[in-house]
Scaffold this motif. Structure first.
Motif, PDB file in Angstrom:
ATOM      1  N   GLU A 170      -2.809  -3.761  -0.126  1.00 36.55           N
ATOM      2  CA  GLU A 170      -3.155  -5.056  -1.062  1.00 36.55           C
ATOM      3  C   GLU A 170      -2.013  -5.521  -1.733  1.00 36.55           C
TER       4      GLU A 170
ATOM      5  N   THR B 174      -1.279  -7.225  -4.794  1.00 34.77           N
ATOM      6  CA  THR B 174      -1.081  -7.442  -6.530  1.00 34.77           C
ATOM      7  C   THR B 174      -0.010  -6.457  -6.659  1.00 34.77           C
TER       8      THR B 174
ATOM      9  N   ARG C 191      -5.370  -1.370   5.750  1.00 32.19           N
ATOM     10  CA  ARG C 191      -5.764  -0.187   5.221  1.00 32.19           C
ATOM     11  C   ARG C 191      -6.570   0.595   6.478  1.00 32.19           C
TER      12      ARG C 191
ATOM     13  N   GLU D 130      -9.410   2.156   7.341  1.00 30.83           N
ATOM     14  CA  GLU D 130     -10.911   2.269   7.107  1.00 30.83           C
ATOM     15  C   GLU D 130     -11.498   2.127   8.366  1.00 30.83           C
TER      16      GLU D 130
ATOM     17  N   TYR E 220     -11.008  -4.540   9.294  1.00 35.82           N
ATOM     18  CA  TYR E 220     -10.304  -4.237  10.226  1.00 35.82           C
ATOM     19  C   TYR E 220      -9.131  -3.405   9.454  1.00 35.82           C
TER      20      TYR E 220
ATOM     21  N   GLN F 223      -5.170 -11.627   3.658  1.00 31.25           N
ATOM     22  CA  GLN F 223      -5.658 -11.883   2.263  1.00 31.25           C
ATOM     23  C   GLN F 223      -4.899 -13.183   1.837  1.00 31.25           C
TER      24      GLN F 223
ATOM     25  N   GLU G  65      -2.441 -14.501  -8.533  1.00 29.82           N
ATOM     26  CA  GLU G  65      -2.204 -14.189  -9.802  1.00 29.82           C
ATOM     27  C   GLU G  65      -1.848 -15.102 -10.654  1.00 29.82           C
TER      28      GLU G  65
ATOM     29  N   ARG H  24     -15.263  -2.361  -9.367  1.00 29.96           N
ATOM     30  CA  ARG H  24     -14.367  -2.887  -8.035  1.00 29.96           C
ATOM     31  C   ARG H  24     -13.593  -1.283  -7.515  1.00 29.96           C
TER      32      ARG H  24
ATOM     33  N   TYR I 186      -7.028  -0.512 -11.514  1.00 30.07           N
ATOM     34  CA  TYR I 186      -6.553  -1.278 -12.433  1.00 30.07           C
ATOM     35  C   TYR I 186      -7.097  -2.314 -13.450  1.00 30.07           C
ATOM     36  N   TYR I 187      -8.608  -2.402 -13.025  1.00 33.08           N
ATOM     37  CA  TYR I 187      -9.000  -3.565 -13.662  1.00 33.08           C
ATOM     38  C   TYR I 187      -9.538  -3.153 -15.176  1.00 33.08           C
TER      39      TYR I 187
ATOM     40  N   ALA J 120     -18.412  -8.730   0.748  1.00 31.45           N
ATOM     41  CA  ALA J 120     -17.642  -9.345  -0.063  1.00 31.45           C
ATOM     42  C   ALA J 120     -16.498 -10.233   0.673  1.00 31.45           C
TER      43      ALA J 120
ATOM     44  N   GLY K  73      -6.216 -12.134 -11.443  1.00 21.97           N
ATOM     45  CA  GLY K  73      -6.185 -12.536  -9.891  1.00 21.97           C
ATOM     46  C   GLY K  73      -7.485 -12.159  -9.040  1.00 21.97           C
TER      47      GLY K  73
END
Ligand code: HAM
Length: 422
Positions: A81, A83, A112, A114, A121, A126, A130, A258, A262-263, A280, A303
């Motif tokens: 990601e 951030t 990732r 996954e 994927y 993305q 922020e 999420r 960190y949220y 999502a 962000g």
């Protein structure tokens, strides 16, 4: 045997890149109208940055990172990601001295490990935004409204649902987890295997489980909104007031948690029902305290990131691929010599021109003109060279007229301008 692309990693083919460019342009236009500036970040960082930034107990850090040792013995990771890396750069380059909020965006691939499926994927893209250093709830509302403006610009807003929630501050969450576990433990047997493991590791993620057997239990779970401190409650009320003032519709979804640790306070997601399990399209939230944990000042931040593959999937196939405006067809070597500079002049003026190279017969070239979908064909053989005029044919109507070689490039440019074609 020919070598194929790695599983979960795909080529974005020329038939799709038009749509990608449109999506990226809409993102840039929207973000820049709100005062965001682009930052370009490295694709790999020290592994520790993600462990500290995203959280050791998250699926991303535990199971999904592409981590490797480089030749110098450092542990590096392909960014899962943006951030964490963006905040690393914010701290490293002293952005905190700039007027707040510092508004930054970045666009690019993430990685990732996954299980690949439609819309998911191992390398994906993305657009990430922020707003740093401003704790006011008006920023939360504005960031969310901007995200929805991006979807509106692409004509997708009507097909998407905006969900917002507050997960409170760290202490609120600790209180809530105790309440949640009190509720979940007696129902453990009714949960899927994965959720039973989550009970111990990361109970909040149970709320996010998509397995049907878990839904009855999840639906009756206590709401996190009842565990928020008065300050966090007030902050969330203000965010909603500002969203209302902006005329932005939303649903409050207390079960929205999420996948990153960190949220705090505001979290949000944009969901679709059109992409199966990968529902999502974008997600984000506030992460006050994270910059400090990464060794920076006590600046707040909020962000989101948009999953560009999923946006492109939603756009479907209706987009016309970019196509040339004109095909120049020389019949023979002498004509090729006359048309080469015409093609160059047209291209220099920004008109997309294709050229035959003199080796094919006219019917084959006209067939090609149809396949390419050009608006005009220019035909020149020995007779045309002798008369000094090429044949200009409108592919739509089949009408033909003669234009002197000297005036040809100018004529093509003015036709393209009239058409608004590239
Ligand atoms: P995230 O929810 O992990 O958030 O990812 C954001 C979006 O990226 C998802 O909603 C989804 O559309 C897309 N996405 C994630 N994983 C995949 C995948 N494997 N394949 C295709 N698309 C995927 C973040 O990444 C946070 N950094 C967002 C953020 C920014 N929060 C604050 N600032």
């Amino acid at each position: 045997m020919a070598i194929k692309a790695v599983r979960g990693v795909r080529d974005i083919l020329p038939s799709e890149t038009g749509k990608w460019q449109r999506v990226e342009a809409a993102a840039r236009r929207t973000f820049e109208a709100y005062g965001y500036r682009e930052i370009r970040l490295p694709l790999f960082e020290r592994t520790e940055l993600f462990a500290r930034g995203i959280g050791d107990e998250t699926d991303i850090v535990k199971k999904e990172m592409y981590t490797f040792e480089d030749r110098g013995g450092d542990s590096l990771t392909l960014r899962p990601e943006a951030t964490a890396g963006l905040l690393r750069a914010y701290i490293e380059h002293g952005f905190q001295v700039e007027p707040k909020p510092v508004r930054l965006y970045t666009v690019g691939p993430m990685f990732r490990y996954e299980r690949p499926q439609a819309g998911r994927y191992r390398q994906f893209h993305q657009a990430n935004v922020e707003a740093l250093g401003e704790p006011q709830p008006a920023v939360d509302a504005e960031v969310i409204a901007m995200l929805m403006d991006f979807f509106r610009e692409l004509g997708l807003a009507e097909r998407l649902a905006l969900h917002v929630n507050s997960i409170g501050d760290t202490a609120d969450r600790a209180t809530y987890i105790v309440r949640l576990l009190e509720y979940l433990r007696p129902h453990a047997a009714a949960l899927c295997g994965e959720c039973q493991a989550r009970l111990e590791r990361n109970p909040l993620r149970v709320l996010d489980c998509k397995v049907p057997e878990c839904q009855p239990v999840i639906e009756k779970a206590p709401s996190i909104l009842d565990s928020l401190s008065p300050e966090a409650t007030k902050h969330f009320e203000r965010v909603r007031e500002y969203l209302d003032a902006l005329g932005q519709a939303y649903t409050v979804t207390p079960r929205l948690v999420r996948g990153l640790d960190y949220y705090v306070r505001t979290t949000f997601e944009v969901l679709t029902t059109e992409l199966g399990a990968q529902n999502a399209v974008a997600g984000g939230g506030r992460y006050d305290g994270l910059i400090e944990r990464l060794g920076g000042p006590a600046d707040s931040g909020i962000g989101f990131a948009i999953g560009l593959e999923r946006v492109v999937l939603l756009l479907g196939d209706d987009d016309a691929a970019s196509r040339p405006f004109v095909l120049l067809i020389p019949l023979g070597e002498a004509a090729l010599q006359r048309l080469l500079p015409v093609a160059r002049a047209a291209r220099q003026a920004g008109v997309a021109a294709e050229l035959g190279y003199g080796g094919r017969k006219l019917p084959r070239e006209l067939e090609r003109a149809n396949k390419l979908g050009v608006d005009y064909a220019v035909i020149a053989g020995d007779n045309e060279i002798a008369s000094g005029e090429a044949v200009l044919r409108s592919m739509g109507s089949g009408e033909q007229r003669r234009v002197s070689f000297a005036a040809l490039a100018g004529e093509l440019v003015s036709l393209a301008r009239k058409d608004g074609a590239p």
